[in-house]
Structures are given as C-alpha cells and as structure tokens.
Design an enzyme around this catalytic site. Structure first.
Site, short mmCIF file in Angstrom:
data_model
loop_
_atom_site.label_atom_id
_atom_site.label_comp_id
_atom_site.label_asym_id
_atom_site.label_seq_id
_atom_site.Cartn_x
_atom_site.Cartn_y
_atom_site.Cartn_z
N GLU A 134 0.82 -1.20 0.00
CA GLU A 134 0.00 0.00 0.00
C GLU A 134 0.86 1.25 0.00
O GLU A 134 2.04 1.21 0.30
CB GLU A 134 -0.91 0.01 1.21
CG GLU A 134 -2.09 -0.90 1.02
CD GLU A 134 -2.20 -1.85 2.16
OE1 GLU A 134 -2.12 -1.38 3.29
OE2 GLU A 134 -2.34 -3.05 1.93
N SER A 191 -14.96 1.95 -5.66
CA SER A 191 -15.71 1.47 -4.50
C SER A 191 -15.35 2.21 -3.23
O SER A 191 -16.05 2.10 -2.24
CB SER A 191 -15.50 -0.04 -4.30
OG SER A 191 -14.22 -0.42 -4.71
N ARG A 202 -8.84 12.76 -5.76
CA ARG A 202 -9.56 12.29 -6.94
C ARG A 202 -11.04 12.63 -6.88
O ARG A 202 -11.67 12.87 -7.89
CB ARG A 202 -9.33 10.78 -7.15
CG ARG A 202 -10.04 9.86 -6.19
CD ARG A 202 -9.74 8.40 -6.53
NE ARG A 202 -10.54 7.49 -5.72
CZ ARG A 202 -10.29 6.19 -5.63
NH1 ARG A 202 -9.27 5.67 -6.28
NH2 ARG A 202 -11.06 5.42 -4.90
N TYR A 241 -11.10 5.64 -19.54
CA TYR A 241 -11.35 5.12 -18.20
C TYR A 241 -10.56 5.96 -17.19
O TYR A 241 -9.37 6.24 -17.40
CB TYR A 241 -10.93 3.65 -18.11
CG TYR A 241 -11.19 3.10 -16.73
CD1 TYR A 241 -12.48 2.75 -16.35
CD2 TYR A 241 -10.17 3.00 -15.79
CE1 TYR A 241 -12.75 2.29 -15.06
CE2 TYR A 241 -10.43 2.54 -14.51
CZ TYR A 241 -11.72 2.19 -14.15
OH TYR A 241 -11.97 1.76 -12.88
N ASN A 246 -5.82 6.12 -5.39
CA ASN A 246 -6.47 6.63 -4.17
C ASN A 246 -5.61 7.67 -3.47
O ASN A 246 -6.10 8.58 -2.82
CB ASN A 246 -6.85 5.49 -3.22
CG ASN A 246 -5.66 4.71 -2.69
OD1 ASN A 246 -4.50 5.08 -2.94
ND2 ASN A 246 -5.91 3.64 -1.98
N TYR A 252 3.53 4.69 -7.16
CA TYR A 252 2.27 4.06 -6.77
C TYR A 252 1.29 4.15 -7.94
O TYR A 252 0.46 5.05 -8.05
CB TYR A 252 1.71 4.73 -5.51
CG TYR A 252 0.51 4.00 -4.95
CD1 TYR A 252 0.64 2.71 -4.44
CD2 TYR A 252 -0.75 4.58 -4.93
CE1 TYR A 252 -0.45 2.03 -3.95
CE2 TYR A 252 -1.86 3.91 -4.44
CZ TYR A 252 -1.69 2.64 -3.95
OH TYR A 252 -2.78 1.95 -3.46
N GLU A 255 -3.14 -1.44 -10.50
CA GLU A 255 -3.92 -2.15 -11.53
C GLU A 255 -4.95 -1.22 -12.17
O GLU A 255 -5.54 -1.58 -13.19
CB GLU A 255 -4.57 -3.38 -10.92
CG GLU A 255 -5.94 -3.18 -10.25
CD GLU A 255 -5.90 -2.28 -9.03
OE1 GLU A 255 -4.83 -2.16 -8.40
OE2 GLU A 255 -6.95 -1.69 -8.69
N LYS A 256 -5.16 -0.06 -11.58
CA LYS A 256 -6.15 0.86 -12.15
C LYS A 256 -5.78 1.28 -13.57
O LYS A 256 -6.66 1.56 -14.37
CB LYS A 256 -6.29 2.09 -11.28
CG LYS A 256 -7.03 1.78 -10.00
CD LYS A 256 -7.16 3.02 -9.14
CE LYS A 256 -7.72 2.63 -7.81
NZ LYS A 256 -6.81 1.73 -7.09
#
Ligand SMILES: *[C@@H]1O[C@H](CO)[C@@H](O)[C@H](O)[C@H]1NC(C)=O
Ligand SMILES: *[C@@H]1O[C@H](CO)[C@@H](O)[C@H](O)[C@H]1NC(C)=O
Length: 363
Positions: A134, A191, A202, A241, A246, A252, A255-256
């Site tokens: 993270e 989510s 964001r 997209y 985050n 960092y 997978e986004k």
C-alpha cells in the site's frame, strides 16, 4: 524500508478497508511466466534439509514460507503452478518448516504487534522479507521493525524486490489489434469514497470534471456493482477510463491503469507525475490529468478525441510492440491471490510476488 508514515486509519475493520483502501493498493505486477527457480541457496551443512539422496531431490527446492496470509485470504498454492507455471520452489504456509525456510515473507499489515513476528533467533541462512503493497498514506508505522528485515518487497522501484506491472515486449509487431466497440465515453469503477484513505484529491477532481463531461460510474461507491464477468467487457466498452489512484505517491501506479490498457481503453490517469508513469507504460498510451491546465480543458480534449477517430486510434499504436496482460481476476470469493516466483539474477535471489484482488474489491 519504505516510509510508513500516515494516518493509522487501518484498524477499524479489515473488511471495510479491504473493500476500499487496501484493494486499491494492489499494485499489479506481472512477470512472464517462469518456471525458473534459483539454484538452492547455499546453506551450511548442519542446516541442510536433506541428505542429498536422489529421492530427496524434490525437497531441495528453496522454501518460501508465508508467515501470515494477507488479510486471511487464502489461495491454493497450486494456483502458482496453474497460472504462472511456478513449480520449482516450495511455497508454504506451514510454520513447522520455519527452521529450513530460505525466506520468510511477513506481510506488514498482519503485524499487529511484534509478538506475531517469526521467532528469533532465525537460522543464519534465512532472510526475512518485508511485504507491503500500500501507499504511505495507507500505511501504519509499527515501531520496532527497524533492522529486522533483510529484503523489502513492494511496488517501489527502490525496493529490494520491486513488484511491478510489466508490459510484455513483442518480437514481431502485432498489426491485428482492433479497438473494442465503444458505447460509453468515460467510465469509472470505484468502490472507495472514504476520505481518510487519501481519495480526496480524486473526488474533488471528479466532481469538477463531471460538470463538463458525462462519466458512467460503476462500483460499490455508486451502488452499481460490477461482477467478475463484467469487469473487462464493461471497461472495453468505454472510450476512456478514469485510472485515478487513491493516494498520490512515487511509483504508486496500480492495476487501475492496467485494467484499461488490457481492455483496450485509454486510461486517464491521476497519480504521480507523468514521468513516473512513463517508467512503466508508454508515454502515448495514456492521458495524464496534468497534461492540461485545468479540468475543463481535459474534458474538452476527450470530447474532441471522441469525434476524431484517427487521433483516438493513436493511443493504441504501442500495442504493436507491447502486450498488456489482464490482471488475474478470480470468480470465487473476494480474495487475494499471491503467487511467488523465484528467479536468480546476478547472484541475488529475486523474488517476485504477484498479488491480485477480485474486481469486487477493486478500486
Ligand atoms: C539419506 O536418506 C536416505 C533415504 O531417505 C536414507 O536411507 C539415508 O539413511 C540418509 N542418510 C543420511 C546420512 O542421513
Ligand atoms: C538478515 O537480517 C538480520 C537482521 O539485520 C541479520 O542479523 C541477518 O544476518 C541477516 N541474514 C542474512 C541471511 O543476511
């Protein structure tokens, strides 16, 4: 060891955070399937696991012990063979093998206090690997971990074992790529809206952005849950997209961005500076929010690309030479798949870990 400052938000409810924060933190990495293991690590005779008889050959595989399952999610170690053809190392969670384990992986978030670390003294050949995926925003500092670990494993390029996305280079150019059919302009699957996880940037960006352009939203945060089977097809049906991290930190990049690249969609990224992205993906494969002076100009640019097929198509030129891999998404439950891959590089044992979350808990 990487920085571990930031709010200690991560205590209330693994599940909540899992749905939100952590999963976001999944760095997507992959590596070409490899069945290469390093030669067994040198170890003094008294620690030899086996006595070299032929029948014991199989036991000579280096042992990698996973000390605690991240978030208690489990997968079958045979998945490593199934998905990555990793077979020549012994992956285990059996603590009885501690004394013969070459490497012990300790997942940072599973260290509640120092008492659940592996026991000391450790065998002299053994290396402890600190695993953390993270961003600093979502990392709790734990006192007493200094000088305990031999290797760090994280998404950072300066980790001992960086785990990262790799687009696979093609030897022969591929001319066959066809942009998937589009029926939506901009999409976003999200989510996690919890501001304590760093998503403010964001969220603020999105609120402004959506004044100028229509965004189709999916995901828990908007009660439009996307199932496993829908994840890639949905993404493919969008021209753009929003690959918004985050929290914003060097390297960092998760997978986004991989999802849209793999699906055949142009990612609009919000995260570290463009140059950092370009270390990992081609400059012309994505749009960076900071390429524009303001949100409105970005929206206008996308609307313009929507009308200009040729200009849009240029965002896929890189596919001639590089191939993205969809990150693994597994139907069953929300769980993390970890796979490990040992390789031997320049006398250093390099371990690559691959961690995936299901799309349910993604973003
Ligand atoms: C080595 O292993 C073989 C087969 O398991 C066994 O018969 C033999 O006694 C062992 N030798 C030593 C020195 O431990
Ligand atoms: C691993 O790190 C510990 C703590 O710094 C050290 O005592 C040990 O010798 C190291 N082990 C190896 C195999 O390098």
């Amino acid at each position: 060891m990487s920085n571990t400052n930031g709010p200690s938000l991560l205590r209330l409810g693994v599940i909540v955070t899992l749905a939100g924060v952590i999963s976001l933190g999944v760095v997507f990495f992959w590596f070409s399937p490899s069945n290469k293991c390093p030669p067994p690590v040198f170890r003094p005779v008294q620690y030899a696991k086996t006595n070299n008889s032929l029948t014991d050959k199989a036991e000579e595989k280096p042992i990698l012990l996973l000390w605690v399952w991240p978030e208690n999610y489990r997968f079958d170690f045979s998945d490593c063979k199934k998905f990555y053809n990793i077979d020549r190392c012994q992956l285990t969670d059996d603590r009885a093998l501690y004394n013969s384990a070459d490497n012990v992986i300790v997942y940072h978030r599973a260290i509640t206090d120092l008492s659940n670390l592996p026991p000391s003294p450790r065998p002299p050949f053994q290396r402890w690997i600190w695993l953390h995926l993270e961003s600093p925003t979502n990392t709790k500092r734990i006192r007493g971990l200094e000088n305990l670990f031999n290797l760090t494993l994280s998404y950072r390029q300066d980790a001992d074992i960086p785990v990262r996305m790799r687009l696979i280079t093609r030897k022969k150019p591929n001319e066959d790529f066809v942009i998937p059919k589009k029926d939506k302009l901009v999409c976003w699957i999200v989510s996690n809206k919890d501001p304590s996880t760093g998503v403010d940037t964001r969220n603020i960006f999105y609120r402004e952005f959506s004044k100028y352009i229509q965004v189709t939203l999916f995901g828990k945060a908007f009660a439009r849950f996307l199932g496993y089977d829908d994840y890639y097809p949905t993404m493919a049906s969008c021209k753009f997209y929003l690959a918004f991290e985050n929290s914003i930190h060097k390297d960092y990049i998760t997978e986004k961005i991989n999802g849209p690249l793999a699906a055949g969609t142009v990612p609009v990224v919000l995260g570290p500076p463009r140059r950092n992205y370009e270390n990992f993906v081609p400059a012309e494969s994505f749009i960076h929010v900071s390429d524009f002076p303001d949100v409105k100009s970005l929206a206008e640019y996308l609307l313009q690309l929507d009308k200009d097929e040729d200009a849009y198509r240029k965002y896929f030129n890189w596919r001639k030479h590089l191939t993205p891999s969809p990150h693994l998404i597994l139907q069953r439950q929300e769980f993390i798949l970890l796979t490990f891959n040992y390789m031997f590089l320049d006398q250093h044992l390099l371990l690559i870990l691959d961690q995936h979350y299901s799309p349910k808990i993604q973003t």
